[in-house]
Design an enzyme around this catalytic site. Structure first.
Site, PDB file in Angstrom:
ATOM      1  N   THR A   1       6.010  -8.629  -3.847  1.00 30.99           N
ATOM      2  CA  THR A   1       5.763  -9.283  -2.550  1.00 30.99           C
ATOM      3  C   THR A   1       4.658 -10.327  -2.651  1.00 30.99           C
ATOM      4  O   THR A   1       4.840 -11.485  -2.258  1.00 30.99           O
ATOM      5  CB  THR A   1       5.355  -8.207  -1.511  1.00 30.99           C
ATOM      6  OG1 THR A   1       6.368  -7.211  -1.484  1.00 30.99           O
ATOM      7  CG2 THR A   1       5.176  -8.803  -0.133  1.00 30.99           C
TER       8      THR A   1
ATOM      9  N   GLU B   1     -10.714 -11.928  -2.996  1.00 33.61           N
ATOM     10  CA  GLU B   1     -10.607 -12.110  -1.543  1.00 33.61           C
ATOM     11  C   GLU B   1      -9.413 -11.366  -0.936  1.00 33.61           C
ATOM     12  O   GLU B   1      -9.497 -10.826   0.169  1.00 33.61           O
ATOM     13  CB  GLU B   1     -10.495 -13.606  -1.217  1.00 33.61           C
ATOM     14  CG  GLU B   1     -10.448 -13.926   0.259  1.00 33.61           C
ATOM     15  CD  GLU B   1     -11.657 -13.399   1.033  1.00 33.61           C
ATOM     16  OE1 GLU B   1     -12.765 -13.838   0.741  1.00 33.61           O
ATOM     17  OE2 GLU B   1     -11.469 -12.550   1.932  1.00 33.61           O
TER      18      GLU B   1
ATOM     19  N   LYS C   1     -10.521  -0.108   0.934  1.00 37.50           N
ATOM     20  CA  LYS C   1     -11.071  -1.348   1.515  1.00 37.50           C
ATOM     21  C   LYS C   1     -12.469  -1.119   2.090  1.00 37.50           C
ATOM     22  O   LYS C   1     -13.348  -1.969   1.931  1.00 37.50           O
ATOM     23  CB  LYS C   1     -10.113  -1.876   2.586  1.00 37.50           C
ATOM     24  CG  LYS C   1      -8.801  -2.382   1.978  1.00 37.50           C
ATOM     25  CD  LYS C   1      -7.757  -2.649   3.029  1.00 37.50           C
ATOM     26  CE  LYS C   1      -6.485  -3.215   2.413  1.00 37.50           C
ATOM     27  NZ  LYS C   1      -5.350  -3.234   3.342  1.00 37.50           N
TER      28      LYS C   1
HETATM   29  P1  NDP Z   1       4.992  -4.977  -5.247  1.00 36.79           P
HETATM   30  O1  NDP Z   1       5.359  -3.592  -5.641  1.00 36.79           O
HETATM   31  O2  NDP Z   1       5.868  -5.709  -4.282  1.00 36.79           O
HETATM   32  O3  NDP Z   1       4.851  -5.892  -6.551  1.00 36.79           O
HETATM   33  C1  NDP Z   1       4.307  -5.458  -7.760  1.00 36.79           C
HETATM   34  C2  NDP Z   1       5.210  -5.974  -8.865  1.00 36.79           C
HETATM   35  O4  NDP Z   1       4.578  -5.748 -10.117  1.00 36.79           O
HETATM   36  C3  NDP Z   1       6.575  -5.267  -8.905  1.00 36.79           C
HETATM   37  O5  NDP Z   1       7.592  -6.225  -8.963  1.00 36.79           O
HETATM   38  C4  NDP Z   1       6.491  -4.462 -10.189  1.00 36.79           C
HETATM   39  O6  NDP Z   1       7.750  -4.276 -10.806  1.00 36.79           O
HETATM   40  C5  NDP Z   1       5.602  -5.354 -11.022  1.00 36.79           C
HETATM   41  N1  NDP Z   1       5.052  -4.691 -12.192  1.00 36.79           N
HETATM   42  C6  NDP Z   1       4.735  -3.389 -12.389  1.00 36.79           C
HETATM   43  N2  NDP Z   1       4.262  -3.197 -13.636  1.00 36.79           N
HETATM   44  C7  NDP Z   1       4.299  -4.410 -14.237  1.00 36.79           C
HETATM   45  C8  NDP Z   1       3.954  -4.881 -15.541  1.00 36.79           C
HETATM   46  N3  NDP Z   1       3.482  -4.054 -16.482  1.00 36.79           N
HETATM   47  N4  NDP Z   1       4.125  -6.194 -15.822  1.00 36.79           N
HETATM   48  C9  NDP Z   1       4.597  -7.036 -14.876  1.00 36.79           C
HETATM   49  N5  NDP Z   1       4.952  -6.657 -13.638  1.00 36.79           N
HETATM   50  C10 NDP Z   1       4.795  -5.365 -13.322  1.00 36.79           C
HETATM   51  O7  NDP Z   1       3.504  -4.926  -4.684  1.00 36.79           O
HETATM   52  P2  NDP Z   1       2.769  -5.992  -3.748  1.00 36.79           P
HETATM   53  O8  NDP Z   1       3.119  -7.349  -4.161  1.00 36.79           O
HETATM   54  O9  NDP Z   1       2.917  -5.603  -2.320  1.00 36.79           O
HETATM   55  O10 NDP Z   1       1.233  -5.668  -4.094  1.00 36.79           O
HETATM   56  C11 NDP Z   1       0.614  -6.183  -5.253  1.00 36.79           C
HETATM   57  C12 NDP Z   1      -0.888  -5.949  -5.126  1.00 36.79           C
HETATM   58  O11 NDP Z   1      -1.372  -6.663  -3.991  1.00 36.79           O
HETATM   59  C13 NDP Z   1      -1.281  -4.490  -4.888  1.00 36.79           C
HETATM   60  O12 NDP Z   1      -2.512  -4.263  -5.525  1.00 36.79           O
HETATM   61  C14 NDP Z   1      -1.460  -4.408  -3.369  1.00 36.79           C
HETATM   62  O13 NDP Z   1      -2.329  -3.390  -2.962  1.00 36.79           O
HETATM   63  C15 NDP Z   1      -2.050  -5.768  -3.100  1.00 36.79           C
HETATM   64  N6  NDP Z   1      -1.900  -6.285  -1.758  1.00 36.79           N
HETATM   65  C16 NDP Z   1      -0.682  -6.259  -1.140  1.00 36.79           C
HETATM   66  C17 NDP Z   1      -0.515  -6.809   0.110  1.00 36.79           C
HETATM   67  C18 NDP Z   1       0.792  -6.816   0.818  1.00 36.79           C
HETATM   68  O14 NDP Z   1       0.832  -7.233   1.970  1.00 36.79           O
HETATM   69  N7  NDP Z   1       1.882  -6.359   0.202  1.00 36.79           N
HETATM   70  C19 NDP Z   1      -1.649  -7.448   0.796  1.00 36.79           C
HETATM   71  C20 NDP Z   1      -2.902  -7.419   0.056  1.00 36.79           C
HETATM   72  C21 NDP Z   1      -3.003  -6.860  -1.174  1.00 36.79           C
HETATM   73  P3  NDP Z   1       8.607  -2.941 -10.493  1.00 36.79           P
HETATM   74  O15 NDP Z   1       8.968  -3.057  -9.041  1.00 36.79           O
HETATM   75  O16 NDP Z   1       9.769  -3.014 -11.398  1.00 36.79           O
HETATM   76  O17 NDP Z   1       7.687  -1.796 -10.792  1.00 36.79           O
HETATM   77  N1  HSE Z   2      -0.333  -2.299   2.609  1.00 38.95           N
HETATM   78  C1  HSE Z   2      -1.457  -3.062   3.000  1.00 38.95           C
HETATM   79  C2  HSE Z   2      -1.472  -3.179   4.494  1.00 38.95           C
HETATM   80  C3  HSE Z   2      -1.373  -4.432   2.385  1.00 38.95           C
HETATM   81  O1  HSE Z   2      -0.521  -2.749   5.144  1.00 38.95           O
HETATM   82  O2  HSE Z   2      -2.446  -3.666   5.023  1.00 38.95           O
HETATM   83  C4  HSE Z   2      -2.632  -5.204   2.532  1.00 38.95           C
HETATM   84  O3  HSE Z   2      -3.650  -4.681   1.757  1.00 38.95           O
END
Ligand code: NDP
Ligand code: HSE
Length: 451
Positions: free
Chosen positions: A32, A147, A223
């Site tokens: 995401t 951030e 957080k």
């Molecule tokens: P997702 O699960 O959508 O994305 C993480 C991706 O990383 C997946 O596609 C996963 O693949 C991949 N992945 C896992 N292991 C590896 C690896 N070894 N090499 C490369 N890719 C890998 O998570 P988000 O994007 O939602 O979140 C990412 C980070 O951002 C987290 O730390 C989250 O807490 C943070 N965050 C998220 C927010 C949000 O609104 N979603 C907002 C703020 C922070 P697979 O699915 O195959 O495991």
């Molecule tokens: N899962 C978290 C939320 C993403 O819902 O706020 C942002 O850190």
């Protein structure tokens, strides 16, 4: 293979401010936030480059899933191996967006060891290893951008670290999880079920991979631990922060809350207390409908910072979702690039250069007024039994509320309790929970004491 001449964006080999240079970044984790960040970069590229005065190239994506990334264009390299990114001498900034701890920590440490700048949205990683990351980045002469870890796309950490660096914070209160706030406010607004609202939050990309992290309050706990580092210069062991999620909140609680001119939000709170103690918690609270935090709706996050001199500062903005969070990630990239262009000065990502371990206030010592909802199989004498227990614990009842026409076999009613030490409330509630006519455990929420 012919190689383009290139400029290394390292602090030891700073870029001259003149001329058009190219800064290269790689994104590890393309879910995401990873894909959201890439979209924001591609759409805003020209504008960002005009702000920066250098080129910004998305060089590599590390993605372990097979998906269509043709929209990235043909110049972006794709790899499944994060080590390839970290060892690529052409990459200046690694953006870790995998989430979780094990691999993310390995990526982060390897990035800093390779003297590359690191940007991460991983609040778990920063809450658990923030100080170590900050120290390693300082030692390596590179920068750390965090951030996006708190309040998603809202520039909260910059505001605390830079805009309010002269302040002495006495408290911080926040709605820091977009998923739970979306669930609570949709239950309140549309009367939809918890389950339905959670499914929608997942669909919109707000929820963590395992949404129990959101609804049980663990995401918020990371957080508030980060905010304690930035606001107070104190490190807090994450497990030492009392946490309670929102899974027991029912629509009937909103009906009762409204009768009390309040609403319900998952509140992270950290307050300085006497004897240098830090009171810190994550739990659903009753908050006055007239307060700024009560009007923080949907996936929006809201934070109230309380300062010794400046009083209250409130910030609200997008707390979750790929593209809003992508803006925060990209803003860190821009800040790093600017600082390199200016000579590569290192920042203090956690706001302080030294921290001390927080002395957590003893649980139960705070004075709280509370909302207590009981669900009973109705029969005569229930109030008498409950009031007897409260009286024995010297707890004064402020009000008793019962919605009309509730089912007798599953009757929810509410008592509000006057302010007293929380440990007395907890002891009384433990006794009340054993009464034979209760059909589920009591639900207790404090009334938030917002300044
Ligand atoms: P997702 O699960 O959508 O994305 C993480 C991706 O990383 C997946 O596609 C996963 O693949 C991949 N992945 C896992 N292991 C590896 C690896 N070894 N090499 C490369 N890719 C890998 O998570 P988000 O994007 O939602 O979140 C990412 C980070 O951002 C987290 O730390 C989250 O807490 C943070 N965050 C998220 C927010 C949000 O609104 N979603 C907002 C703020 C922070 P697979 O699915 O195959 O495991
Ligand atoms: N899962 C978290 C939320 C993403 O819902 O706020 C942002 O850190």
């Amino acid at each position: 293979m012919s190689r383009k001449p290139r400029i290394r964006f390292t602090t030891s080999n700073a870029v001259r401010p003149s001329g058009r240079r190219t800064l290269r970044l790689a994104i590890v984790g393309f879910g995401t936030v990873g894909s959201g960040t890439a979209k924001v970069l591609l759409e805003h590229q020209q504008e960002v480059e005009r702000r920066l005065g250098c080129r910004l190239q998305l060089k590599t994506i590390c993605d372990i899933q097979a998906r269509d990334v043709s929209w990235l264009g043909r110049t972006v390299e794709i790899t499944r191996d994060w080590k390839q990114v970290v060892n690529d001498p052409e990459v200046d900034i690694v953006v870790e967006l995998i989430g979780g701890l094990t691999t993310a920590r390995a990526v982060a440490f390897a990035t800093l060891a390779a003297r590359k700048h690191l940007v991460t949205a991983n609040k778990q990683l920063v809450a658990e290893h923030g100080v170590e990351l900050a120290e390693r980045s300082r030692a390596a002469g590179v920068q750390l951008g965090i951030e996006a870890c708190v309040a998603g796309g809202t520039p909260l950490l910059h505001a605390i670290r830079e805009g309010l660096a002269g302040e002495h914070f006495t408290a911080v209160y926040g709605i820091l999880n977009g998923t739970t706030n979306y669930i609570l406010t949709e239950m309140e607004r549309r009367g939809c079920s918890f389950r339905q609202a959670l499914a929608e939050a997942q669909e919109k990309g707000y929820a963590e991979r395992d949404p129990t992290f959101d609804v049980q309050g663990y995401d918020t706990r990371y957080k508030i631990a980060i905010l304690a580092m930035l606001c107070f210069g104190q490190t807090v062991r994450v497990e030492s922060i009392p946490v309670e999620g929102i899974t027991r909140i029912d629509q009937v609680d909103f009906a009762y809350a409204h009768r009390l001119s309040h609403t319900i939000r998952l509140i992270a709170a950290a307050r300085r207390r006497p004897q240098n103690r830090l009171e810190i918690s994550v739990r659903p609270m009753m908050i006055p409908q007239a307060s700024a935090l009560a009007n923080v709706l949907g996936s929006i996050n809201g934070v109230l910072l309380v300062g010794n001199k400046g009083g209250n500062t409130t910030m609200t903005g997008r707390g979750a979702g790929g593209e809003p969070t992508g803006v925060a990630v990209l803003s860190d990239v821009v800040e790093i690039a600017r600082s390199m262009l200016a000579g590569g000065t290192s920042t203090t990502p956690l706001g302080y250069t030294r921290w001390h371990p927080a002395k957590i206030a003893l649980p139960g010592e705070s004075i709280v007024a509370a909302y207590m909802r009981l669900v009973v199989r109705d029969r005569p004498g229930i109030l008498a039994r409950v009031c007897g227990i409260l009286a024995r614990h010297r707890i004064n009842i402020d009000s008793v509320l019962q919605q009309p026409a509730m089912p007798k076999g599953h009757l929810p009613f509410v008592m509000t309790l006057e302010a007293t030490r929380e440990k007395h409330v907890l002891r009384a509630v433990a006794e009340i929970a054993r009464l034979p006519f209760l059909s589920e455990p009591p639900l207790v929420m404090p009334f938030a004491e917002l300044p």
